[in-house]
Design an enzyme around this catalytic site. Sequence first.
Site: not given
Ligand SMILES: *Cc1c(COP(=O)(O)O)cnc(C)c1O
Length: 420
Positions: A236, A278-279, A281, A318, A348-349, A378
Amino acid sequence: MTLTYINDELHLNGHSLRGLTEQYGTPLFVYDEDALRNQCRRYHSVFEGESLDYSISYASKAFTSIQMVKLLEEEDMKLDVVSAGELYTALEAGFPASHIHFHGNNKTTEEIEYALEMGIGLFVVDAMDEVALLDRLADQPVDVLLRINPGIDVNTHSYIQTGQEDSKFGLSIQNGTAQEAIDRIHSSNQLNFKGVHYHLGSQISEEGPFLKALEVVFEWLSSTSIDVEILNMGGGYGVRYTEEDVRFPIEEGFSRIIGKLKSLADEYDIAFPHIMIEPGRSIAAEAGITVYEVGVVKDIPGVSRYVSIDGGMSDHIRTPLYDAKYEVLTVDAGEGKNIDSHVVGKLCESGDVIGKNLSLPENIRRGDLIAVGTTGAYHYSMASNYNQMRKPAVVFVTEDNVREVIRRQSLKQLVENDVI
Ligand SMILES: *Cc1c(COP(=O)(O)O)cnc(C)c1O
C-alpha cells in the site's frame, strides 16, 4: 525513470519513444527496467540496514509476466499471488514455490489443491471456512498466516481501503473472530500457525496508519498471548501520479516503522518476528508509461477539445474506476501554445477518459504520440478485451537494451476460445 526531450523528441533512458513504437506499435507499455530493480533494492537496503530477519514480497497483481517474475527473482524478492493464474505465471517463470505466498478472500478448492500440489510456501488464511477447507485438503503440514483486520481506516479511495472493520478481507481482532480462527488453526491437523498478516489499503502516503496498526496489533497479541513468528504488514505504499500525490517515504517511513516495532516488542516483551511486506504499486507504477497514438481531434467551439487515442479503458481503467489523475506528455515537443484538452480513449463509453483538462499543444494532430506517466502498476494487469481490444505489447528498456516482454495480442487470439 528519466524522460527527456532530445532533438524535440521524448526519450526514455536514451531510447526514442517514437522509435520504440515504430518497432512495437501502439498502445505500448514501456518499463524502465532499472527503475523496477532500483525500487526492489531500496526496500532491501532499508531492512538490511536494520539487520532484520525480513522478506519483501512483490504483489503480483500490480503487474506480472514471466519476465517480470524472473526480474523479481534476480532481485531476491518473494512473491504474493492471489489466484491460480498468478501462481501459474510465477511457476512458469521458474520462481521457487517455497518463496510464494497465497492470498485471497475466496480461494477456490481447485486453487488450494493446485497450490498445495506445487508446494507453495505459505497460505494467508482469510476466513473461518478456509481453515477447515485447507486442513481437509492438505495431506502434509502447511504454514499459514491469518489475515487479520485491525480496524484501521486509512485516508485513501474507498475502493482501495481494506483494513477497516467492515470489509470482505480478513477477520476482525475487535469482534474476536481472528482469535477464534487462530484457535482453530492450532487445533487443526495439518496447519502450522506462523503469524498474522494485514493490509491496510493502497496508495498510502505516510507511515501514520502503519504505526497505528502496529500499536493495535501488538496490544492485541499481548492480551491474547498469541505467538507470532511472522508479521506481514502488507503493501500500500503510495506513489506519485501527479504533483498532488505524496510518495510514501520508503527510507524514512520504514525506519520509523521498524523503530516502532522494536519499541513495541520491548514494551510487550514479544520476541521480534520475521517481518514481511508486500509492495506492489510502489515497485512497478512509476517504472512504467503508456505510449498512444493520437487519432481524432474534436473541437467543440467554446466548450472543449477532445483528443482521442488508440487505446483507453481497455488498458487504462483507473481513471474510469477511481477518477485517478495522470500526467500526459507529448512525445514530439510541439511548437506554439498549449490549450485545455480532454484525452479520451476509443472505447464505447463516455467514461472512457484518460485525463480531463490537460494542457496539450493546440496543433496536436493524428499521428502524434502521447505518453501517460506512472502506468506501470494496475494498468496492464487490469487490461481487458472490452470492445475486442487487443492487450498491448510491453517492453523493458535499460540504457543499452530493449526487450519485448509481452507481445501484443493478435486478432486471432481474441477468438481462440470461441467454438466455431
Ligand atoms: C493489493 C495488495 C498488496 C499490494 O498493494 P500495493 O498498493 O500495490 O502496494 C499487498 N498485499 C495485499 C494483501 C493486497 O491485497
